[in-house]
Design a protein around this motif. Structure first.
Motif, PDB file in Angstrom:
ATOM      1  N   PRO A   1       0.824  -1.212   0.000  1.00 18.74           N
ATOM      2  CA  PRO A   1       0.000   0.000   0.000  1.00 18.74           C
ATOM      3  C   PRO A   1       0.854   1.256   0.000  1.00 18.74           C
ATOM      4  CG  PRO A   1      -0.813  -1.546   1.600  1.00 18.74           C
ATOM      5  CD  PRO A   1       0.495  -2.088   1.124  1.00 18.74           C
ATOM      6  N   ILE A   2       1.982   1.223   0.707  1.00 22.09           N
ATOM      7  CA  ILE A   2       2.829   2.414   0.754  1.00 22.09           C
ATOM      8  C   ILE A   2       3.374   2.692  -0.647  1.00 22.09           C
ATOM      9  CG2 ILE A   2       4.969   3.363   1.696  1.00 22.09           C
ATOM     10  CD1 ILE A   2       2.498   3.261   3.612  1.00 22.09           C
ATOM     11  N   ILE A   3       3.771   1.632  -1.340  1.00 18.18           N
ATOM     12  CA  ILE A   3       4.279   1.829  -2.699  1.00 18.18           C
ATOM     13  C   ILE A   3       3.172   2.392  -3.587  1.00 18.18           C
ATOM     14  CG2 ILE A   3       5.125   0.676  -4.774  1.00 18.18           C
ATOM     15  CD1 ILE A   3       6.459  -1.359  -2.915  1.00 18.18           C
ATOM     16  N   PHE A   4       2.010   1.749  -3.544  1.00 18.76           N
ATOM     17  CA  PHE A   4       0.918   2.186  -4.416  1.00 18.76           C
ATOM     18  C   PHE A   4       0.473   3.605  -4.092  1.00 18.76           C
ATOM     19  CE2 PHE A   4      -0.273  -0.934  -7.336  1.00 18.76           C
ATOM     20  CZ  PHE A   4       0.025  -2.161  -6.804  1.00 18.76           C
ATOM     21  N   LEU A   5       0.295   3.848  -2.820  1.00 15.41           N
ATOM     22  CA  LEU A   5      -0.177   5.155  -2.419  1.00 15.41           C
ATOM     23  C   LEU A   5       0.896   6.200  -2.725  1.00 15.41           C
ATOM     24  CD1 LEU A   5      -2.924   5.453  -1.322  1.00 15.41           C
ATOM     25  CD2 LEU A   5      -2.032   5.475   0.995  1.00 15.41           C
ATOM     26  N   GLY A   6       2.140   5.793  -2.507  1.00 19.02           N
ATOM     27  CA  GLY A   6       3.261   6.688  -2.797  1.00 19.02           C
ATOM     28  C   GLY A   6       3.298   7.041  -4.273  1.00 19.02           C
ATOM     29  N   VAL A   7       3.164   6.024  -5.124  1.00 15.19           N
ATOM     30  CA  VAL A   7       3.192   6.263  -6.565  1.00 15.19           C
ATOM     31  C   VAL A   7       2.012   7.152  -6.966  1.00 15.19           C
ATOM     32  CG1 VAL A   7       2.957   5.195  -8.827  1.00 15.19           C
ATOM     33  CG2 VAL A   7       4.412   4.144  -7.108  1.00 15.19           C
ATOM     34  N   ALA A   8       0.849   6.862  -6.395  1.00 19.08           N
ATOM     35  CA  ALA A   8      -0.341   7.640  -6.738  1.00 19.08           C
ATOM     36  C   ALA A   8      -0.149   9.098  -6.328  1.00 19.08           C
ATOM     37  CB  ALA A   8      -1.569   7.046  -6.047  1.00 19.08           C
ATOM     38  N   ALA A   9       0.365   9.295  -5.117  1.00 20.45           N
ATOM     39  CA  ALA A   9       0.571  10.650  -4.619  1.00 20.45           C
ATOM     40  C   ALA A   9       1.572  11.384  -5.508  1.00 20.45           C
ATOM     41  CB  ALA A   9       1.071  10.602  -3.184  1.00 20.45           C
ATOM     42  N   PHE A  10       2.610  10.659  -5.867  1.00 23.30           N
ATOM     43  CA  PHE A  10       3.670  11.217  -6.685  1.00 23.30           C
ATOM     44  C   PHE A  10       3.128  11.631  -8.062  1.00 23.30           C
ATOM     45  CE2 PHE A  10       6.677   9.763  -9.981  1.00 23.30           C
ATOM     46  CZ  PHE A  10       7.685  10.691  -9.801  1.00 23.30           C
ATOM     47  N   LEU A  11       2.341  10.752  -8.665  1.00 30.88           N
ATOM     48  CA  LEU A  11       1.766  11.062  -9.979  1.00 30.88           C
ATOM     49  C   LEU A  11       0.834  12.261  -9.903  1.00 30.88           C
ATOM     50  CD1 LEU A  11       0.864   7.681 -11.611  1.00 30.88           C
ATOM     51  CD2 LEU A  11       2.626   9.311 -12.230  1.00 30.88           C
TER      52      LEU A  11
ATOM     53  N   VAL B   1      -0.622  17.449 -11.457  1.00 33.85           N
ATOM     54  CA  VAL B   1      -1.218  18.706 -11.021  1.00 33.85           C
ATOM     55  C   VAL B   1      -0.275  19.867 -11.336  1.00 33.85           C
ATOM     56  CG1 VAL B   1      -1.798  20.030  -8.983  1.00 33.85           C
ATOM     57  CG2 VAL B   1      -2.688  17.730  -9.266  1.00 33.85           C
ATOM     58  N   THR B   2       0.997  19.639 -11.092  1.00 32.71           N
ATOM     59  CA  THR B   2       1.982  20.682 -11.362  1.00 32.71           C
ATOM     60  C   THR B   2       1.878  21.123 -12.819  1.00 32.71           C
ATOM     61  OG1 THR B   2       3.415  19.641  -9.754  1.00 32.71           O
ATOM     62  CG2 THR B   2       4.430  21.234 -11.213  1.00 32.71           C
ATOM     63  N   ARG B   3       1.779  20.144 -13.699  1.00 33.32           N
ATOM     64  CA  ARG B   3       1.765  20.483 -15.111  1.00 33.32           C
ATOM     65  C   ARG B   3       0.409  21.053 -15.540  1.00 33.32           C
ATOM     66  NH1 ARG B   3       4.877  15.922 -18.392  1.00 33.32           N
ATOM     67  NH2 ARG B   3       4.666  17.512 -19.995  1.00 33.32           N
ATOM     68  N   LEU B   4      -0.637  20.538 -14.927  1.00 30.79           N
ATOM     69  CA  LEU B   4      -1.983  21.021 -15.236  1.00 30.79           C
ATOM     70  C   LEU B   4      -2.110  22.492 -14.880  1.00 30.79           C
ATOM     71  CD1 LEU B   4      -4.177  19.000 -16.163  1.00 30.79           C
ATOM     72  CD2 LEU B   4      -5.212  19.293 -13.922  1.00 30.79           C
TER      73      LEU B   4
ATOM     74  N   MET C   1      -8.975  18.701  -4.807  1.00 30.61           N
ATOM     75  CA  MET C   1      -9.701  18.002  -3.765  1.00 30.61           C
ATOM     76  C   MET C   1     -10.831  17.162  -4.340  1.00 30.61           C
ATOM     77  SD  MET C   1      -9.331  20.668  -0.686  1.00 30.61           S
ATOM     78  CE  MET C   1     -11.031  20.730  -0.279  1.00 30.61           C
ATOM     79  N   LEU C   2     -11.463  17.714  -5.377  1.00 31.43           N
ATOM     80  CA  LEU C   2     -12.526  16.930  -6.019  1.00 31.43           C
ATOM     81  C   LEU C   2     -11.955  15.644  -6.606  1.00 31.43           C
ATOM     82  CD1 LEU C   2     -14.636  19.716  -7.724  1.00 31.43           C
ATOM     83  CD2 LEU C   2     -15.451  18.029  -6.074  1.00 31.43           C
TER      84      LEU C   2
ATOM     85  N   THR D   1      -4.625  13.356  -0.182  1.00 33.03           N
ATOM     86  CA  THR D   1      -4.998  14.776  -0.180  1.00 33.03           C
ATOM     87  C   THR D   1      -3.766  15.641   0.037  1.00 33.03           C
ATOM     88  OG1 THR D   1      -7.089  14.138   0.816  1.00 33.03           O
ATOM     89  CG2 THR D   1      -6.563  16.475   0.816  1.00 33.03           C
ATOM     90  N   VAL D   2      -2.966  15.267   1.015  1.00 34.72           N
ATOM     91  CA  VAL D   2      -1.785  16.074   1.316  1.00 34.72           C
ATOM     92  C   VAL D   2      -0.862  16.106   0.103  1.00 34.72           C
ATOM     93  CG1 VAL D   2       0.321  16.178   2.697  1.00 34.72           C
ATOM     94  CG2 VAL D   2      -1.890  15.787   3.801  1.00 34.72           C
ATOM     95  N   ALA D   3      -0.680  14.939  -0.531  1.00 37.76           N
ATOM     96  CA  ALA D   3       0.183  14.892  -1.715  1.00 37.76           C
ATOM     97  C   ALA D   3      -0.359  15.804  -2.804  1.00 37.76           C
ATOM     98  CB  ALA D   3       0.295  13.458  -2.223  1.00 37.76           C
ATOM     99  N   GLY D   4      -1.677  15.736  -3.019  1.00 39.42           N
ATOM    100  CA  GLY D   4      -2.291  16.563  -4.053  1.00 39.42           C
ATOM    101  C   GLY D   4      -2.173  18.048  -3.730  1.00 39.42           C
TER     102      GLY D   4
END
Lengths: 788, 232
Positions: free
Chosen positions: A271-281, A286-289, A319-320, A370-373
């Motif tokens: 889960p840490i890997i998956f959540l980490g990857v998701a947060a990272f992506l 978002v940065t590029r958007l 957040m949405l 959320t925090v990652a986003g």
């Protein structure tokens, strides 16, 4: 709804492609987290409830035979709470239509009631009726394996006497959740049965009237465990006590605890890997958007919108996305968790599942994403806000591009202008390119973990059964016997060859550490049973001293070659001797301690005796050999190797298949999410440039090359990196999975590398084509008209 | 007096090049004036406009808007200044593509204290029948008129227009200029228009010539033409 809110919804709709991709990536991360955590929580809770409601005992003391009056003395040991005595007997079971040998263990329960401790869980039927000496309750998995139910009957042989029993109940007990034959590696519900019978009837059949051969007890809250064990050992010594032990050494509990600990470790990693990857992506995208809306941010600012209201606008968008992703993730995760818990409950044979989804887990996973986003959004919005509106609205300063290293090296001539553009674009924004590469590589690494478990398990089985445990049939006798028993087995038609073995229950001590183990003896020149070293080469058994497998030596006992080990024999002579450790061997499955048969017999002071045999059997006569073995009263248990392997695969396949599918699905979502988003955003950033090229006469195909070529190049760099990451990740998982049951070697077949690389390339190709279609539909000329 | 600048200079970096956009500009602008800033590209017109509009601050020199000192203002003060007093029209309209004409105007009226209804602002630029069109469904001239409506809807004290007709043909350009003149006339908004088109100067009260970051001439136009009379 304010105009800004409308913009929010329209932007979400307009960017639905990338947004769906990010949402799914988040959903994957969250659902993986929720799936593992809910499974773990549910299993721990279910086990706890089972233990509590069925009075799982804390102390176990097997012995030869003691009069029932001893029970009162045990009761008086300080720290002991409840005590129960019982008769436990090995037995053979005859099932009509099943011609392989079936063995088992039968435990007494009070004639008309539940026992005080280790109470039965009844799935169907009822308890024994008072006065009935032919009624039996059988364990659920055994019943399922043979399609037996209340009303059916079976024949058992206890102490050589054949008896017909009627099944009245199907159930289980907290001490037999994980059911293993002695010395067995994996559960075999067809050939190993756990049964319960009324005390009077069983005592009669096993010559234990007014006596018992097994004690179970619970302890008071502040009891000194070791003191209770020592007192029990002292008290039971004259009754043939085989060493009392606590729950920690109880086979079922120990295995279950190890399995759950392993699951807990996995639950920490994935889960840490998956959540980490998701947060990272999420962060990257978002940065590029936000970066792409630079001018809109400037315009809003020019009209007097404050920094905060602009930032809030984008935070709402994120957040949405996060909330939608988390919601899908929680729903999918709860569903997957239910499936996975079901698989494990089946695998571990817990009688029921109390599925639990702790709201804290939902909060945790949502919070992490959320925090990652937020961080990604704030950083990107901050970058846009830092610019003076006037500057942001000005066309972006032509970025400083440089010739790339490849060009400097003189390859310039070989590269077309579009190819040079690709290289310069990548090297111009190295961080962005690196992020895309990392994202794709992580997806590739995750893919490998799914296949890795399959590879390594096949390898472990090969090593164990092809190199070390090479017998077709392993036979265990009721008690130590002379070598003539082996000669008799060898004379059976179909038995090609046989070797003697001896197993002695012992406790090994070194300094403050100890471990209960079956000390195994076999012949020095054995060919069926062999030991192998770290390089998988056979090692000959030294004529003296003890050989341990690495895990038992280093991780459990903390000994090295040359150290002295205290061997406390728990049967027969009950001698305590110092024996040197003479070699360490590799054994991936289980833990083992080995001695030369003669040396072991010297230690036991029992002459040239054996307690089992390993046989090579001609396949054509297998059935006849089984029949012969069934008829021999001195044979207590028979292990048919091919069945052991099948059992293992059957139990593992379901878990593995589930895991591989989930990992593959998640990895594909992540890979597509990264590639598609990179492509989409690159397209948005480059549309002017690409349009200009169209005006200059480049075809659609040619400009697609610039966009897709960049992606292809990033993917091609990412794949080898991902395979390397994957190897590291698998090594980490292997390390995490290490326990007493097995040590997972890092084995990765070429197939696994190929599969992972292929899936990533396919995901990239599909995403690329998708974007290519959008590129074809874009009216690029229109882009040029409006600006500059 | 609306604006009062003394000795303002602006230097900024474009990539590796240092640009001296303004070199000591002194300028006073008055209530209700229609002023045209005229000059070739690179003369510093846009920079001057951005500084007047509070989008940027000068490197040196002083700018006052009525009694507010803009050159020393911080980000928050500039934001409030823009929000309360300034309407912008950009050469490339800068409409939000995801919002309709009416919503683009509402974007500004929602944060103003005494705005015109967005519909009225759009009627003022003859777009009363295009309220629900998205920017992509409007012609360039229409888009620019939406931008003007957006700029005037908050009843700004000053209206700053950067090459409002730069991307338009003659006919649409005239319509846009008529809209600007009408706002100036009917609402009394001080209007500053940047252009490099000499003809447009003929509808101004005053024409300020810029070249190479400096004011080279200020002429008062006594023969103000209407937009329809212009030709280029």
């Amino acid at each position: 709804m304010t105009a800004l809110d409308r913009k929010l919804w329209r932007d979400l709709w307009h960017l639905r492609g990338p947004i769906i991709a990010i949402t799914l990536v988040i959903a994957s991360g969250v659902s993986c987290f929720v799936m593992f955590m809910s499974t773990l929580d549910s299993l721990l809770l279910s086990r706890e409830l089972y233990y509590r409601d069925h009075q799982f005992a804390e102390v176990y003391a097997p012995l030869k035979r003691a009069p029932e009056s001893v029970r009162q003395r045990i009761d008086r040991i300080q720290g002991v709470d409840k005590v129960d005595t019982r008769v436990v007997a090995p037995l053979r079971i005859d099932i009509e239509g099943f011609d392989e040998p079936v063995n088992g263990l039968i435990t007494s329960i009070p004639d008309s009631d539940q026992p005080l401790l280790n109470q039965l869980y009844l799935r169907r039927g009822r308890l024994i009726e008072p006065g009935r000496n032919d009624e039996v309750i059988i364990a659920e998995p055994f019943a399922e394996a043979h399609r037996l139910g209340p009303g059916d009957s079976l024949h058992v042989i206890i102490k050589g006497k054949r008896k017909k029993l009627r099944i009245v109940g199907i159930g289980g007990s907290p001490e037999h959740i994980h059911q293993l034959r002695p010395g067995g590696m994996f559960p075999d519900f067809e050939r190993w049965g756990v049964l319960w019978m009324g005390r009077t009837a069983l005592a009669h059949a096993y010559d234990m009237e007014n006596a018992f051969n097994h004690v179970v007890a619970t302890l008071l809250r502040d009891a000194d465990e070791q003191n209770v064990i020592d007192q029990l050992d002292d008290m039971l010594k004259r009754y043939g006590g085989a060493g009392a032990f606590t729950r920690e050494d109880q086979v079922s509990h120990r295995f279950l605890a190890q399995e759950l600990a392993q699951l807990e470790n996995l639950s920490g990693v994935f889960p840490i890997i998956f959540l980490g990857v998701a947060a990272f992506l999420l962060n990257v995208v978002v940065t590029r958007l936000v970066g792409a809306q630079r001018e809109q941010i400037a315009t809003l600012k020019a009209f007097g919108y404050t920094n905060w209201s602009v930032a809030w606008h984008y935070l709402q968008m994120i957040m949405l996305i996060v909330v939608a992703g988390a919601f899908i993730g929680v729903v999918a995760g709860a569903w997957l968790g239910n499936v996975l818990s079901g698989i494990y409950v089946n695998l571990f044979r817990l009688p029921f599942l109390h599925f639990e989804l702790d709201p804290m887990r939902i909060v945790q996973s949502t919070l992490i994403t959320t925090v990652a986003g937020m961080l990604g959004t704030l950083a990107a919005v901050h970058a846009a806000l830092r610019l003076k509106p006037a500057e942001a609205m000005r066309p972006e300063v032509p970025a400083i591009y440089r010739r790339t290293l490849l060009e400097e090296m003189g390859l310039k001539r070989l590269l077309s202008v579009p190819s040079r553009m690709i290289l310069r674009n990548i090297s111009h924004k190295p961080v962005k390119s690196l992020m895309s590469i990392l994202g794709i590589a992580l997806a590739c690494a995750i893919l490998m973990t799914g296949r890795f478990q399959e590879d390594t398990i096949s390898f472990m089985m090969d090593v164990h059964y092809a190199l070390s445990q090479r017998d077709d049939i392993g036979v265990t006798f009721n008690e130590a016997t002379s070598r003539t028993a082996l000669a008799e087995l060898r004379s059976i038609q179909g038995v090609e060859y046989g070797e003697a073995s001896r197993a002695v229950l012992a406790r090994l001590h070194h300094e403050h550490r100890s471990h209960r183990v079956h000390l195994q003896g076999f012949e020095q020149n054995a060919v069926i049973k062999r030991l192998v070293n770290a390089d998988l080469r056979p090692v000959s058994l030294p004529s003296d001293g003890i050989v341990l497998n690495e895990y038992l030596a280093t991780k459990i006992l903390g000994v090295q070659v040359g150290n002295l080990l205290t061997v406390e024999v728990l049967e027969g002579s009950q001698r305590v001797r110092e024996v040197p450790v003479v070699a360490l061997i590799r054994q991936d499955l289980g833990v083992g301690a080995y001695m030369d048969l003669r040396a072991l017999n010297r230690l036991m002071q029992e002459g040239d005796v054996i307690s089992g045999a390993y046989l090579y059997v001609d396949d054509r006569y297998a059935k006849e050999v089984y029949e012969q073995l069934i008829d021999r009263p001195q044979v207590a248990a028979t292990a048919i190797r091919i069945q052991e392997i099948r059992n293992f695969h059957r139990t593992m396949d379901e878990t593995l298949l589930f895991w591989t599918s989930v990992a593959t699905l998640f990895a594909v979502v992540i890979a597509v999410g990264v590639v598609y988003n990179s492509a989409r955003i690159t397209l948005a950033e480059r549309s002017r440039e690409l349009a200009s090229m169209r005006v200059l006469g480049y075809t659609r195909g040619e400009i697609s090359y610039i966009l897709l070529g960049e992606l292809a190049l990033l993917t091609l760099v990412a794949v080898p990196l991902g395979l390397w990451f994957g190897r590291g990740l698998c090594a980490y998982i292997a390390q995490t999975l290490e326990n007493e049951l097995y040590r997972v070697p890092l084995v990765l077949e070429p197939d696994t590398y190929a599969f992972s690389a292929l899936i990533i390339l396919l995901a990239a190709a599909v995403s690329g084509l998708w974007v290519r279609r959008q590129l074809d539909r874009l009216d690029l000329i229109e882009v040029l008209k409006t600006k500059e | 007096m609306v604006f009062h600048t003394r000795g303002i200079s602006k230097t900024y970096r474009m990539g590796e090049v240092e640009v001296h956009a303004l070199r000591g500009v002194d300028l006073d602008l008055f209530e209700g004036e229609f002023v045209v800033l005229l000059g070739p590209s690179g003369s510093g017109k846009s920079t001057l406009l951005n500084i007047l509009g509070g989008l940027d601050v000068p490197t040196t020199g002083a700018v006052r808007y009525k009694d507010q000192n803009l050159s020393a203002a911080d980000e928050a003060l500039l934001t409030r200044y823009r929000r309360e007093h300034v309407g912008f029209v950009f050469q490339f309209y800068n409409l939000i593509p995801s919002l309709t004409a009416q919503e683009n105007v509402a974007l500004v009226t929602e944060i103003s204290s005494k705005p015109l209804p967005p519909e009225d602002a759009l009627k003022l630029v003859d777009l009363g029948d295009r309220l629900d069109h998205f920017p992509a469904q409007l012609s360039g001239g229409e888009q620019q008129r939406v931008a003007i409506a957006r700029a005037i809807a908050k009843r700004p004290d000053v209206l700053l227009c950067d090459e409002p007709t730069g991307a338009l043909d003659l006919k649409t350009g005239v319509i846009v200029l008529e809209a600007l003149a009408r706002v100036n006339r009917e609402l009394g908004t001080t209007t500053v228009v940047i252009t490099h088109n000499v003809d447009i100067a003929r509808m101004a009260d005053r024409v300020i010539h810029l070249s190479d970051g400096q004011i080279t001439a200020i002429e008062v136009n006594n023969d103000k033409k209407s937009a329809a009379e212009l030709a280029w």
